[in-house]
Design an enzyme around this catalytic site. Structure first.
Site, PDB file in Angstrom:
ATOM      1  CG  MET A  94      49.682  47.841  36.203  1.00 16.50           C
ATOM      2  SD  MET A  94      50.610  48.097  34.713  1.00 16.50           S
ATOM      3  CE  MET A  94      51.707  46.721  34.769  1.00 16.50           C
ATOM      4  CG  ASP A  95      44.023  42.843  39.979  1.00 15.70           C
ATOM      5  OD1 ASP A  95      43.482  42.690  41.082  1.00 15.70           O
ATOM      6  OD2 ASP A  95      44.176  41.920  39.162  1.00 15.70           O
ATOM      7  N   GLY A  96      43.244  43.278  36.704  1.00 14.35           N
ATOM      8  CA  GLY A  96      41.963  43.279  36.014  1.00 14.35           C
ATOM      9  C   GLY A  96      42.056  43.124  34.513  1.00 14.35           C
TER      10      GLY A  96
ATOM     11  NE  ARG B  58      44.575  44.340  43.653  1.00 16.52           N
ATOM     12  CZ  ARG B  58      45.156  43.188  43.933  1.00 16.52           C
ATOM     13  NH1 ARG B  58      45.983  43.118  44.946  1.00 16.52           N
ATOM     14  NH2 ARG B  58      44.903  42.122  43.242  1.00 16.52           N
TER      15      ARG B  58
END
Lengths: 314, 289
Positions: B40-42, B233
């Site tokens: 869970m990037d960003g 991702r």
């Protein structure tokens, strides 16, 4: 009514063939899929024409009561919906194949422009940012002529340290052949520091340098643990550290430096078992199959890598 | 006027979920992935992009996570893993770490409630990682959640907190060493050891194979789930950042460029379609290794 029902009966058996088709043609050009679908369609249709008498007995039963009729209706509706779903699924995947085909053409054009030097963005590459490059190649695709050409391109770009990985170990077996044919490289030694060297250093790795090397390193650590004669085996204590693990991996020969960039030459974006301990923060780029490798896409991948900023978790 | 508007929104919502169900029906003709993992990037970039308050990105990210879980479980994916917090993330500023821990605590309490997604789909929640590194309240909440959902068996949600792949491998190696040590001590004490401890009784070859690969894999934090089929991702980064490195040998990496709070049904659909395209190849690779 009889015509439709018997047609559907044959189509139901044909449905299983529909399902098996993608298994035989996983990545082929989509037109062949359409042709095969049409072929089986007409084949079953003509088969049905020759077997009319068989089906007439099934369907023309005048003494069917209402409940049976309802059951048959639901059955046929279910079958029709099933067939429609499968056809839609196939159509969807054929569309995606066509989409990727168009994307590939666009990429080929772009890499042509890049290799001619027409796109200004890619003219100057900060190759010094790329300390260690790893290349994963699909074992069935592994032609040494292509590999040598790729190494030549990398040498021209100024890449100093390369690791070649393939799952089966085919590259490892043809290590001597590659080093002979490509005279701009030497074999990577374990205690080589990543300094600037005149020749490129090559490392060869395979699946056994991944998980099995960790098992061997575990045995090394276990022996150390036994030899130290530690009597306290309190479960919660941290007996090993990550650096000890790294040292153990080095002694069993499974730990080279961590690559900055990993290029995957294969049908899917997947690192195919590259040693897990080394790819913690490695950028992974998918390049397509090895036989359709292009100089332009190589430059684009390295350019994309040099533009990336990593936080390392912070 | 309000009632008409509400009605319209309700009908629209129903239509959308009907359409989603139809799409899932069509997709289930092909192979369905067994295990999907999310990085869970960003979240912080989303906060900056939309000029929100600090921490708002993570809250919106949580609701994005809930909707992704809903899609996964409705489609029939049995195992879902999410990368919530890395050991490297402890290096962030203490306020940020504390706010993330508070958010985690709040959300763990929320998912244990009656109407939550966990009970609706019969999900067993597992917290993978070095839980000893967490603060006391978070660790207790996590253990409580694991206990409360232990009986659910329809699906599994693994939340990776204080997790890095290298730490997981090292922990597994350590556990297998301790297990082997206990085994040898037991043999020794029961008199059947033949002096194993003194190392005299083993050949060099045997010593190299005391600890096998299967022992190590048994002690991984993620041993309860099979290898992932897709790792998603967000935010366009192309690295795994120490997540499931061991288990992702034959796994399709899908890297959309949206930020995590913006992820939606479209990205999920595209991931599944791509997975179905190369499923045959990856399955073959899996069977060979």
């Amino acid at each position: 009514m009889f015509f439709i029902s018997s047609f559907l009966h044959v189509s139901v058996h044909q449905v299983t063939v529909f399902k098996l088709l993608p298994l035989y043609f996983p990545s082929s050009f989509p037109i062949s899929k359409i042709y095969f679908n049409l072929f089986f369609f007409f084949f079953s249709f003509s088969f049905f024409n020759f077997s009319k008498p068989l089906f007439s007995r099934l369907c023309l039963n005048r003494s069917m009561d209402f409940a049976k009729l309802k059951r048959m209706l639901y059955y046929w509706i279910h079958q029709i919906v099933n067939i429609l779903l499968r056809l839609t699924w196939h159509l969807l995947h054929v569309t995606i194949h066509l989409f990727y085909f168009a994307i590939n053409i666009a990429n080929a054009l772009e890499s042509l422009l890049i290799s001619k030097g027409l796109l200004r963005r890619y003219k100057s590459l900060h190759i010094s940012k790329l300390q260690y490059l790893a290349i994963v190649i699909e074992s069935e695709d592994c032609r040494t002529s292509n590999v040598i050409e790729l190494l030549q391109w990398l040498a021209d770009l100024g890449v100093k340290h390369v690791c070649l990985y393939d799952k089966e170990g085919i590259l490892k077996k043809s290590k001597d052949f590659i080093l002979e044919k490509f005279d701009g490289a030497t074999l990577f030694q374990e205690n080589d520091v990543l300094l600037d060297q005149p020749l490129m250093t090559l490392e060869f790795a395979s699946f056994s340098d991944g998980k099995e090397a960790v098992a061997k390193a575990a045995n090394v650590l276990f022996m150390k643990y036994l030899k130290s004669g530690s009597t306290s085996s309190y479960q919660g204590e941290q007996i090993f550290t990550e650096s000890q693990m790294g040292e153990a991996l080095k002694t069993v020969g499974g730990n080279g430096p961590e690559p900055d960039l990993l290029l995957v030459y294969g049908p899917a974006r997947c690192h195919l078992g590259f040693p897990a301990w080394r790819i913690r923060y490695t950028e992974i780029q998918h390049m397509g199959p090895l036989k359709s490798m292009k100089y332009g896409s190589l430059i684009k991948a390295i350019y994309k890598f040099t533009m990336v900023q990593q936080n390392y978790g912070k | 006027m309000e009632r008409i508007r509400e009605r319209v929104i309700q009908i629209y919502g129903n239509l959308v979920s009907l359409l989603q169900k139809c799409i899932f029906c069509i997709l289930s003709v092909g192979p369905i992935p067994n295990h999907i993992a999310f990085i869970m990037d960003g979240n912080r970039r989303f906060t900056k992009k939309c000029k929100l308050m600090e921490g708002a990105g993570h809250k919106i990210g949580f609701s994005a996570l809930m909707s992704m879980l809903k899609y996964c479980y409705e489609f029939g994916v049995r195992y879902v893993t999410v990368y919530a917090f890395s050991i490297e993330n402890f290096k962030r500023s203490p306020e940020e770490v504390q706010s993330l821990m508070d958010l985690m605590l709040e959300k763990i309490e929320e998912i244990l409630k009656e109407q939550s997604i966990v009970n609706r789909y019969g999900v067993r929640v597992i917290f993978s990682g070095n839980l000893k590194l967490l603060s006391e309240p978070v660790r207790l909440a996590a253990e409580r959640a694991m206990l409360a959902t232990a009986k659910n068996s329809k699906a599994v949600l693994s939340i990776c907190v204080a997790y890095t792949s290298t730490n997981e491998i090292m922990h597994a190696v350590q556990e297998s060493c301790e297990e082997k040590w206990d085994e040898i001590t037991l043999l020794n004490s029961s008199g059947a050891g033949y002096g194993l401890i003194s190392l005299g009784g083993y050949e060099q070859d045997e010593m190299d194979h005391l600890i096998k690969l299967t022992d190590i894999e048994k002690h991984m934090y993620m041993a309860a789930a099979p290898d992932p089929d897709i790792i998603i991702r967000t935010s366009g980064e192309t690295r795994l950042s120490n997540f499931l490195l061991w288990q992702s040998a034959n796994c399709y990496l899908y890297l959309p460029s949206v930020l995590w709070p913006e992820i939606g049904f479209r990205q999920f659909l595209w991931a599944i379609l791509n997975f179905q395209q190369i499923h045959f190849y990856l399955d073959k690779q899996r069977k060979q290794s």
